[in-house]
Design a protein around this motif. Structure first.
Motif, PDB file in Angstrom:
ATOM      1  N   GLN A   1       0.849  -1.184   0.000  1.00 23.66           N
ATOM      2  CA  GLN A   1       0.000   0.000   0.000  1.00 23.66           C
ATOM      3  C   GLN A   1       0.885   1.234   0.000  1.00 23.66           C
ATOM      4  OE1 GLN A   1      -3.524   0.177   0.411  1.00 23.66           O
ATOM      5  NE2 GLN A   1      -3.654  -2.021   0.084  1.00 23.66           N
ATOM      6  N   ILE A   2       0.460   2.284  -0.662  1.00 21.36           N
ATOM      7  CA  ILE A   2       1.229   3.532  -0.670  1.00 21.36           C
ATOM      8  C   ILE A   2       1.487   3.997   0.762  1.00 21.36           C
ATOM      9  CG2 ILE A   2       1.085   5.999  -1.220  1.00 21.36           C
ATOM     10  CD1 ILE A   2      -0.118   5.193  -3.920  1.00 21.36           C
ATOM     11  N   GLY A   3       0.506   3.855   1.621  1.00 21.33           N
ATOM     12  CA  GLY A   3       0.643   4.287   3.007  1.00 21.33           C
ATOM     13  C   GLY A   3       1.777   3.603   3.747  1.00 21.33           C
ATOM     14  N   ALA A   4       2.128   2.384   3.337  1.00 18.95           N
ATOM     15  CA  ALA A   4       3.218   1.666   4.003  1.00 18.95           C
ATOM     16  C   ALA A   4       4.543   2.402   3.850  1.00 18.95           C
ATOM     17  CB  ALA A   4       3.338   0.247   3.463  1.00 18.95           C
ATOM     18  N   LEU A   5       4.696   3.136   2.760  1.00 18.31           N
ATOM     19  CA  LEU A   5       5.932   3.880   2.530  1.00 18.31           C
ATOM     20  C   LEU A   5       6.057   5.070   3.471  1.00 18.31           C
ATOM     21  CD1 LEU A   5       5.818   3.751  -1.347  1.00 18.31           C
ATOM     22  CD2 LEU A   5       7.415   2.505   0.120  1.00 18.31           C
ATOM     23  N   PHE A   6       4.932   5.511   4.031  1.00 18.16           N
ATOM     24  CA  PHE A   6       4.913   6.679   4.910  1.00 18.16           C
ATOM     25  C   PHE A   6       4.825   6.325   6.391  1.00 18.16           C
ATOM     26  CE2 PHE A   6       3.257   8.139   0.832  1.00 18.16           C
ATOM     27  CZ  PHE A   6       4.034   9.260   0.610  1.00 18.16           C
ATOM     28  N   GLN A   7       4.806   5.038   6.711  1.00 22.03           N
ATOM     29  CA  GLN A   7       4.690   4.616   8.099  1.00 22.03           C
ATOM     30  C   GLN A   7       5.914   5.073   8.888  1.00 22.03           C
ATOM     31  OE1 GLN A   7       2.027   3.106   9.668  1.00 22.03           O
ATOM     32  NE2 GLN A   7       1.121   3.692   7.721  1.00 22.03           N
ATOM     33  N   PRO A   8       5.678   5.718  10.042  1.00 24.65           N
ATOM     34  CA  PRO A   8       6.818   6.183  10.831  1.00 24.65           C
ATOM     35  C   PRO A   8       7.687   5.039  11.335  1.00 24.65           C
ATOM     36  CG  PRO A   8       4.740   6.700  11.925  1.00 24.65           C
ATOM     37  CD  PRO A   8       4.416   6.078  10.616  1.00 24.65           C
ATOM     38  N   GLU A   9       7.073   3.884  11.564  1.00 17.70           N
ATOM     39  CA  GLU A   9       7.852   2.712  11.949  1.00 17.70           C
ATOM     40  C   GLU A   9       8.061   1.894  10.689  1.00 17.70           C
ATOM     41  OE1 GLU A   9       7.223  -1.355  14.416  1.00 17.70           O
ATOM     42  OE2 GLU A   9       6.547   0.476  15.383  1.00 17.70           O
ATOM     43  N   SER A  10       9.285   1.541  10.428  1.00 19.44           N
ATOM     44  CA  SER A  10       9.615   0.771   9.237  1.00 19.44           C
ATOM     45  C   SER A  10       8.743  -0.479   9.162  1.00 19.44           C
ATOM     46  CB  SER A  10      11.087   0.383   9.284  1.00 19.44           C
ATOM     47  OG  SER A  10      11.436  -0.377   8.165  1.00 19.44           O
ATOM     48  N   PRO A  11       8.233  -0.828   7.960  1.00 21.55           N
ATOM     49  CA  PRO A  11       7.413  -2.031   7.841  1.00 21.55           C
ATOM     50  C   PRO A  11       8.194  -3.296   8.171  1.00 21.55           C
ATOM     51  CG  PRO A  11       7.882  -1.094   5.675  1.00 21.55           C
ATOM     52  CD  PRO A  11       8.416  -0.146   6.699  1.00 21.55           C
ATOM     53  N   ILE A  12       9.494  -3.265   8.002  1.00 25.20           N
ATOM     54  CA  ILE A  12      10.370  -4.370   8.347  1.00 25.20           C
ATOM     55  C   ILE A  12      11.440  -3.805   9.274  1.00 25.20           C
ATOM     56  CG2 ILE A  12      11.955  -6.129   7.462  1.00 25.20           C
ATOM     57  CD1 ILE A  12       9.121  -6.416   6.319  1.00 25.20           C
ATOM     58  N   PRO A  13      11.514  -4.269  10.528  1.00 22.86           N
ATOM     59  CA  PRO A  13      12.524  -3.708  11.428  1.00 22.86           C
ATOM     60  C   PRO A  13      13.929  -4.008  10.915  1.00 22.86           C
ATOM     61  CG  PRO A  13      11.433  -5.582  12.451  1.00 22.86           C
ATOM     62  CD  PRO A  13      10.743  -5.321  11.145  1.00 22.86           C
ATOM     63  N   THR A  14      14.787  -2.994  10.922  1.00 27.28           N
ATOM     64  CA  THR A  14      16.150  -3.155  10.453  1.00 27.28           C
ATOM     65  C   THR A  14      17.134  -2.631  11.500  1.00 27.28           C
ATOM     66  OG1 THR A  14      16.050  -1.036   9.313  1.00 27.28           O
ATOM     67  CG2 THR A  14      15.554  -2.979   8.004  1.00 27.28           C
ATOM     68  N   CYS A  15      18.321  -3.175  11.453  1.00 23.67           N
ATOM     69  CA  CYS A  15      19.401  -2.728  12.339  1.00 23.67           C
ATOM     70  C   CYS A  15      19.815  -1.320  11.927  1.00 23.67           C
ATOM     71  CB  CYS A  15      20.574  -3.694  12.219  1.00 23.67           C
ATOM     72  SG  CYS A  15      22.062  -3.121  13.061  1.00 23.67           S
ATOM     73  N   PRO A  16      19.880  -0.365  12.865  1.00 25.48           N
ATOM     74  CA  PRO A  16      20.257   0.997  12.496  1.00 25.48           C
ATOM     75  C   PRO A  16      21.700   1.116  12.011  1.00 25.48           C
ATOM     76  CG  PRO A  16      20.064   0.792  14.874  1.00 25.48           C
ATOM     77  CD  PRO A  16      19.607  -0.510  14.283  1.00 25.48           C
ATOM     78  N   THR A  17      22.538   0.148  12.337  1.00 26.47           N
ATOM     79  CA  THR A  17      23.935   0.194  11.935  1.00 26.47           C
ATOM     80  C   THR A  17      24.159  -0.407  10.551  1.00 26.47           C
ATOM     81  OG1 THR A  17      24.610   0.032  14.232  1.00 26.47           O
ATOM     82  CG2 THR A  17      26.290  -0.469  12.571  1.00 26.47           C
ATOM     83  N   CYS A  18      23.658  -1.634  10.345  1.00 26.73           N
ATOM     84  CA  CYS A  18      23.947  -2.326   9.082  1.00 26.73           C
ATOM     85  C   CYS A  18      22.761  -2.355   8.123  1.00 26.73           C
ATOM     86  CB  CYS A  18      24.414  -3.744   9.343  1.00 26.73           C
ATOM     87  SG  CYS A  18      23.125  -4.831  10.023  1.00 26.73           S
ATOM     88  N   GLY A  19      21.555  -2.039   8.611  1.00 24.77           N
ATOM     89  CA  GLY A  19      20.383  -2.029   7.747  1.00 24.77           C
ATOM     90  C   GLY A  19      19.773  -3.398   7.490  1.00 24.77           C
ATOM     91  N   GLN A  20      20.311  -4.429   8.112  1.00 21.43           N
ATOM     92  CA  GLN A  20      19.782  -5.773   7.901  1.00 21.43           C
ATOM     93  C   GLN A  20      18.505  -5.993   8.717  1.00 21.43           C
ATOM     94  OE1 GLN A  20      21.015  -8.038   5.622  1.00 21.43           O
ATOM     95  NE2 GLN A  20      22.215  -6.249   5.043  1.00 21.43           N
ATOM     96  N   GLU A  21      17.633  -6.836   8.187  1.00 23.47           N
ATOM     97  CA  GLU A  21      16.374  -7.141   8.867  1.00 23.47           C
ATOM     98  C   GLU A  21      16.645  -7.820  10.208  1.00 23.47           C
ATOM     99  OE1 GLU A  21      12.404  -9.869   8.131  1.00 23.47           O
ATOM    100  OE2 GLU A  21      13.687  -9.395   6.443  1.00 23.47           O
ATOM    101  N   VAL A  22      15.886  -7.421  11.220  1.00 21.94           N
ATOM    102  CA  VAL A  22      15.995  -8.039  12.539  1.00 21.94           C
ATOM    103  C   VAL A  22      14.611  -8.517  12.960  1.00 21.94           C
ATOM    104  CG1 VAL A  22      17.985  -6.679  13.262  1.00 21.94           C
ATOM    105  CG2 VAL A  22      15.706  -5.820  13.727  1.00 21.94           C
TER     106      VAL A  22
END
Length: 92
Positions: free
Chosen positions: A69-90
């Motif tokens: 959904q277009i709205g998913a791109l605007f969600q303040p919380e990432s739709p998939i949690p990622t590591c703030p350092t490496c960007g990998q999914e957690v």
């Protein structure tokens, strides 16, 4: 966080969740926009420190690219949690 920063973060998370490289994402996006995005362009688009000024057309096409959904791109919380350092999914 600005809207553009949020979209950039979510684009990165959605790409990583699909296991795509930046090159693959750029190629797939290029099929929708008519010209591939290079690794450098895609990397810059994902950057939150100097986020891309996303257009309405790009947002609509990103929604199509990621089948979300277009709205998913605007969600303040990432739709998939990622590591703030490496960007990998957690896991949550």
């Amino acid at each position: 966080m600005t809207i553009n920063e949020t979209v950039s973060r979510n684009v990165r998370a959605l790409r990583i969740a699909r296991g795509w490289t930046q090159e693959e994402a750029g190629r797939r996006f290029g099929e929708l926009v008519g010209a591939p995005w290079s690794n450098a362009v895609w990397s810059a688009a994902e950057r939150q420190t100097r986020p891309r000024d996303w257009s309405a057309t790009e947002i609509a096409l990103l929604s199509r690219l990621f089948a979300c959904q277009i709205g998913a791109l605007f969600q303040p919380e990432s739709p998939i949690p990622t590591c703030p350092t490496c960007g990998q999914e957690v896991s949550r």
